[in-house]
Motif scaffolding. Structure first.
Motif, PDB file in Angstrom:
ATOM      1  N   PHE A 250       0.810  -1.220   0.000  1.00 33.77           N
ATOM      2  CA  PHE A 250       0.000   0.000   0.000  1.00 33.77           C
ATOM      3  C   PHE A 250       0.842   1.270   0.000  1.00 33.77           C
ATOM      4  O   PHE A 250       0.583   2.210  -0.759  1.00 33.77           O
ATOM      5  N   CYS A 251       1.881   1.306   0.833  1.00 35.37           N
ATOM      6  CA  CYS A 251       2.622   2.573   0.971  1.00 35.37           C
ATOM      7  C   CYS A 251       4.125   2.391   1.189  1.00 35.37           C
ATOM      8  O   CYS A 251       4.810   3.352   1.570  1.00 35.37           O
ATOM      9  N   GLY A 252       4.626   1.186   0.956  1.00 36.38           N
ATOM     10  CA  GLY A 252       6.055   0.978   1.149  1.00 36.38           C
ATOM     11  C   GLY A 252       6.471   0.890   2.607  1.00 36.38           C
ATOM     12  O   GLY A 252       7.625   1.150   2.958  1.00 36.38           O
ATOM     13  N   PHE A 253       5.534   0.511   3.471  1.00 28.14           N
ATOM     14  CA  PHE A 253       5.779   0.395   4.912  1.00 28.14           C
ATOM     15  C   PHE A 253       6.940  -0.563   5.163  1.00 28.14           C
ATOM     16  O   PHE A 253       6.986  -1.661   4.626  1.00 28.14           O
ATOM     17  N   GLN A 254       7.896  -0.149   6.019  1.00 35.48           N
ATOM     18  CA  GLN A 254       9.097  -0.933   6.260  1.00 35.48           C
ATOM     19  C   GLN A 254       9.065  -1.604   7.637  1.00 35.48           C
ATOM     20  O   GLN A 254       8.561  -1.028   8.607  1.00 35.48           O
TER      21      GLN A 254
END
Length: 370
Positions: A250-254
């Motif tokens: 969804f948002c490149g969450f790390q």
């Protein structure tokens, strides 16, 4: 005394005088947690979830927001915010920037709120007084060093609820990853009597620039329906690995390392303060919770516990940041770590708040009967 480990999860008797075991060696923690599946935790609770979402939208009509959320940069609150976006909720997210957020955490919050179009309010506590209070807690030698952070966050949340007329607070607290929490070596973060006594004994500044909330105020707001806490993650099949993958897509969450390690101070508490001062390894609670919710086998959890608790280089980096922030020399820090540990009850605690709660509950009970 020999350490006993549960035969079903990985909770143990180490530094835990409250744990008990049945004839088959199964502990009270996982026994209690398993009994709550289907009641507290309803992974197939689609109907209840749909009703909750519909209620939030109806109650939010004509208001700028449907609900409030606290967001830390960690998985639970981030995934809940993402789901709230998918459910079409208008969310006001609140974050406390205490200066100890990791770079990954900051970037996760930024990416998530931008992708989901979530309004984010950030509070930065007065640095001098916040750091002085944190140092006072270290000198007091108590387990819950996160009390100032937690209390200030909830004080701000309650203020935002009243300001915007939004009473529903959606928390990322959940059964799937948190059904088991070792009892002891913690304390109610809303106990202002305890907080002020610790600051009086060990602090160096007034606290007039920090906003707090008492357990009494929190209790009344809850009982009077001014603030209603909901746990939507208990109504879905909440899976850690799947949640990380969805957020990444969804948002490149790390990924930031492990549960609750999105903040340097929290990482220090979990990976050095609690193990060294109190003999508590929080991994046992986190891994046991995943065993109960079917996300991890006991064998895999035991393999995780065999790994080093922390990367020494990373912890050295975090400790250096904390010492710099608090103006602590190496000698002063080591003296704090070597000093005797204390429980919060070694200092003044809020007896009045507990008494008021009992009286209030008694009144409600009599009214229900009469």
């Amino acid at each position: 005394m020999e350490t006993i480990r549960c035969t079903r999860c990985v909770m143990s008797s180490e530094a835990d005088p409250t744990i008990t075991f049945d004839a088959e060696g199964r502990c009270n923690y996982c026994t209690e947690a398993l009994s709550q599946i289907g009641t507290v935790y309803q992974p197939d609770g689609n109907k209840q979830l749909e009703e909750m979402i519909a209620m939030l939208k109806k109650e939010g009509a004509g208001k700028p927001y449907d609900c409030l959320m606290g967001i830390s940069g960690g998985l639970d609150s981030a995934y809940l915010a993402y789901l709230g976006y998918r459910w079409g909720l208008r969310i006001l997210a609140v974050h406390i920037d205490d200066g100890y957020d990791t770079d990954i955490s900051k970037e996760n919050i930024k990416r998530l709120c931008k992708a989901a179009g979530i309004d984010l309010k950030v509070i930065a506590p007065d640095r001098e007084q916040y750091d002085a209070l944190t140092l006072a807690y270290l000198k007091a030698g108590v387990p819950n060093l996160a009390v100032p952070q937690d209390n200030i966050l909830f004080a701000f949340l309650y203020d935002m609820a009243q300001k915007h007329g939004v009473k529903y607070f959606l928390t990322g607290g959940n059964f799937a990853l948190e059904s088991i929490l070792q009892r002891g070596n913690t304390h109610n973060p809303m106990d202002l009597v305890n907080l002020r006594d610790i600051n009086r004994r060990f602090g160096t500044t007034k606290l007039n620039k920090l906003r707090f909330v008492s357990s009494y105020r929190k209790f009344l707001l809850s009982k009077l329906g001014k603030v209603v806490t909901l746990r939507p993650l208990n109504l879905i099949d909440y899976n850690r690995d799947r949640a990380f993958e969805e957020l990444y897509q969804f948002c490149g969450f790390q990924y930031y390392g492990a549960k609750h390690l999105e903040n340097m101070l929290t990482a220090f508490i979990q990976l050095r303060w609690l193990p060294e001062k109190f003999g508590v390894d929080k991994r046992t609670s986190h891994l046991s919770s995943m065993i109960v919710s079917g996300q991890l086998s006991r064998e895999a959890a035991l393999r995780e516990l065999e790994k080093p608790l922390v990367d020494p280089a990373l912890m050295d980096k975090y400790v250096a940041e904390i010492k710099q922030r608090l103006s602590l020399s190496d000698e002063a820090f080591e003296a704090i770590m070597a000093a005797p540990a204390h429980q919060h009850t070694d200092y003044k605690c809020d007896q009045l708040g507990a008494t008021v709660k009992k009286l209030f509950k008694g009144i409600l009970y009599r009214n229900m009967k009469g």
